[in-house]
Motif scaffolding. Structure first.
Motif, PDB file in Angstrom:
ATOM      1  N   GLN A  73       0.813  -1.211   0.000  1.00 50.96           N
ATOM      2  CA  GLN A  73       0.000   0.000   0.000  1.00 50.96           C
ATOM      3  C   GLN A  73       0.853   1.269   0.000  1.00 50.96           C
ATOM      4  O   GLN A  73       0.629   2.201   0.775  1.00 50.96           O
ATOM      5  N   LEU A 115      -6.407   9.298  -4.247  1.00 46.92           N
ATOM      6  CA  LEU A 115      -5.812   8.277  -3.384  1.00 46.92           C
ATOM      7  C   LEU A 115      -6.035   8.615  -1.912  1.00 46.92           C
ATOM      8  O   LEU A 115      -6.340   7.728  -1.099  1.00 46.92           O
ATOM      9  N   ARG A 117      -8.441  10.252  -0.570  1.00 44.84           N
ATOM     10  CA  ARG A 117      -9.849  10.051  -0.180  1.00 44.84           C
ATOM     11  C   ARG A 117     -10.188   8.597   0.100  1.00 44.84           C
ATOM     12  O   ARG A 117     -11.207   8.317   0.716  1.00 44.84           O
ATOM     13  N   THR A 118      -9.360   7.652  -0.357  1.00 48.05           N
ATOM     14  CA  THR A 118      -9.629   6.240  -0.067  1.00 48.05           C
ATOM     15  C   THR A 118      -9.360   5.885   1.388  1.00 48.05           C
ATOM     16  O   THR A 118      -9.799   4.837   1.870  1.00 48.05           O
ATOM     17  N   LYS A 120      -6.457   5.155   2.561  1.00 50.69           N
ATOM     18  CA  LYS A 120      -5.324   4.238   2.651  1.00 50.69           C
ATOM     19  C   LYS A 120      -3.985   4.955   2.753  1.00 50.69           C
ATOM     20  O   LYS A 120      -2.954   4.333   2.990  1.00 50.69           O
ATOM     21  N   PHE A 517     -15.105   4.500   4.991  1.00 51.79           N
ATOM     22  CA  PHE A 517     -14.805   5.221   3.752  1.00 51.79           C
ATOM     23  C   PHE A 517     -15.747   4.806   2.626  1.00 51.79           C
ATOM     24  O   PHE A 517     -16.048   5.586   1.729  1.00 51.79           O
ATOM     25  N   SER A 518     -16.186   3.561   2.660  1.00 53.72           N
ATOM     26  CA  SER A 518     -17.066   3.037   1.623  1.00 53.72           C
ATOM     27  C   SER A 518     -17.852   1.873   2.216  1.00 53.72           C
ATOM     28  O   SER A 518     -17.430   1.264   3.203  1.00 53.72           O
TER      29      SER A 518
END
Length: 552
Positions: A73, A115, A117-118, A120, A517-518
């Motif tokens: 990551q 990126l 906003r993910t 990670k 986040f999702s």
């Protein structure tokens, strides 16, 4: 060997490899081109979740070594603004064993933002791979600083969302039921043609009220933050508008006996106050957009949401922002006091503020009126106010002062009338100057328009509530009964897709989760979602009851 500097990059033989000559510079050492880069890469310590930027990669020396030591990551972005060097390294980038995006700073900013906003990405590092960085030194430095700031802001907002996102969402869902009877904030914009005074609850409010007669202050349209209403009332002054953004029950003390019957309550839809009857003459609602939530976007498409105001974290800053929106001309002066963002030892707010009254009620033989805990507790810092006297502040308070300066410094006809507190980076005006100015002002003009009830909005809100109630009930059934609860049109897609489809439109159920986040169909995630559904169904029922009250 003669140095040959050309407009296009040219390959130059070096002692142990090749360097590049371009625009009067050698991009690598002419003796050992790779040594310095490999040494820098070897000394790097990279943690998981790091966004790696390779500035001016050129021949990509050392990139293979960097890739070998990167944990999982850790996406890599190569950044090059010089067109000729961009073409030079494109071929080398394509040969790397992992995907590396080669972009200019404008493109890299957009890609990095996606990126971040993910959730990670937790940090970023930069690796300068050639002297080509010198061609855009300031641009690269500014770009990387923006990326680091974006990561920091994302995680600060994320922490705030985890702590308060749930109550924000609940307040919005309940407050919609009262929203149809509120004054549209838009009709208040540019409606004030008299001077405006914004009062906070800092000590400078008390100092000013002692020096400026009530008759002069009442020539201004007075906007008070919620905690300043009672101190103003103690001096016989009733605010024309009261701004509130607080989402928690602590705000209730600000309106107990506040006498806001003649005031307009300008309330955040995320706040607790808009759905409570605090006795205000009327209510105007706005929204601090606390997140790019899908459900808020749906409400906006349905023309339900009020005017959006950028969330600034402080009710004082929000009140100033609102005052700027209310004045009809930029030449109309706005004065502020009580936005101190600091306090003296023993007291944190002006007298008669709810915090001061609470302290008075708590006095015992062992527990005095002076709040020395706030002056010498954890996080307290010494500072010097604009009056030259020593005061106390905290990281949060001084951060709000910095934010005030960032947003409002240079704003025309915005003046600081407070004689204590941290500097606000706007022109100061003394009490004598203020009194002389107000003595020349005519009586203030009425600014509150007569607005009829919006029946179309009531129906839109009712339709939204009913649709949400139906969707949440169906989601609850899917989580309890599984495939047995699938509707005919969902059977082809399957249970997981049906759940995800419902969740993606209702992120208020999970956006406050640490991993929210999702949407996810992981069992642990869905168990937490299931625990949220019933509370939001109750909010909808409460909102519908509010609608019935307003329609009766």
């Amino acid at each position: 060997m003669a140095e040959n500097f050309e407009e296009k990059p040219s390959l130059v033989s070096a002692g142990q490899g090749f360097s590049v000559s371009y625009k009067g510079k050698f991009l690598y050492s002419r003796y050992n081109p790779e040594r310095a880069i490999k040494a820098a890469v070897e000394n790097l310590s990279v943690l998981p979740g790091t966004l790696v930027f390779l500035f001016s990669p050129a021949f990509c020396y050392g990139v293979d070594d960097l890739i070998a030591k990167l944990p999982e990551q850790c996406p890599i972005i190569a950044v090059e603004n010089e067109l000729n060097l961009f073409a030079l390294c494109a071929e080398k980038i394509a040969e790397l064993p992992v995907e590396v995006h080669l972009l200019n700073t404008a493109e890299a900013k957009k890609y990095a933002a996606a990126l971040i906003r993910t959730g990670k990405i937790k940090r970023a590092i930069r690796v300068d791979l050639s002297a080509g960085v010198q061609f855009f030194r300031e641009e690269y430095a500014s770009f990387f600083a923006e990326i680091q700031d974006a990561i920091s802001v994302f995680w600060k907002n994320r922490i705030t969302l985890v702590r308060f996102g749930r109550i924000f969402s609940h307040n919005v869902m309940k407050s919609l039921g009262r929203f149809s009877e509120a004054i549209p904030f838009g009709v208040l914009e540019k409606s004030v043609s008299s001077p405006i005074f914004v009062f906070g609850a800092g000590e400078s409010t008390e100092l000013l009220l002692k020096k400026i007669p009530k008759s002069l202050l009442e020539k201004c349209v007075i906007i008070a933050v919620d905690a300043a209403v009672l101190p103003l009332k103690a001096h016989g002054i009733f605010a024309d508008a009261v701004v509130t953004v607080e989402a928690q029950s602590a705000i209730d003390a600000c309106f107990a006996g506040a006498g806001v019957e003649k005031s307009v309550l300008i309330a955040d839809l995320c706040s607790r106050t808009i759905r409570r009857k605090v006795g205000a003459k009327s209510v105007a609602a706005f929204l601090s957009k606390y997140d790019d939530a899908t459900y808020l976007a749906r409400l906006k498409r349905l023309s339900i949401l009020p005017t959006e105001i950028e969330p600034l974290g402080s009710v004082g800053l929000t009140a100033v922002q609102i005052a700027l929106l209310l004045r009809s001309q930029p030449e109309i002066p706005i004065f502020v006091a009580g936005l101190d963002f600091s306090y003296k030892a023993g007291a944190t707010h002006t007298k008669e503020a709810p915090q001061h009254k609470k302290r008075l009620r708590s006095i015992t033989r062992l527990f005095g009126v002076d709040n020395m805990d706030a002056a010498f507790g954890v996080g307290a810092e010494k500072c010097v106010g604009k009056d030259g006297n020593r005061a106390i502040t905290t990281k949060n308070l001084s951060g709000y002062a910095d934010l005030f300066a960032r947003y409002f410094a240079g704003t025309p006809f915005l003046f600081d009338a407070g004689e204590s507190g941290l500097p606000l980076s706007i022109p100061c005006v003394s009490s004598a100057e203020l009194g002389a100015f107000l003595s020349r002002v005519q009586s203030k003009a009425h600014f509150l328009p007569n607005v009829k009830k919006n029946h179309d909005l009531s129906q839109k809100i009712r339709d939204f509530y009913c649709a949400e109630e139906k969707a949440l009930t169906h989601l609850k059934e899917l989580l309890i009964f599984g495939e047995k609860a699938l509707a005919e049109d969902e059977k082809q897609r399957g249970l997981s897709e049906a759940i995800l489809s419902l969740l993606s439109e209702r992120d208020y159920l999970y956006l406050h989760f640490p991993d929210g986040f999702s949407p996810s169909v992981e069992p642990q995630f869905l168990k937490r979602v299931r625990a949220e559904i019933d509370s939001f169904l109750k909010d909808i029922q409460l909102g519908l009851s509010f609608l019935c009250e307003t329609e009766s």
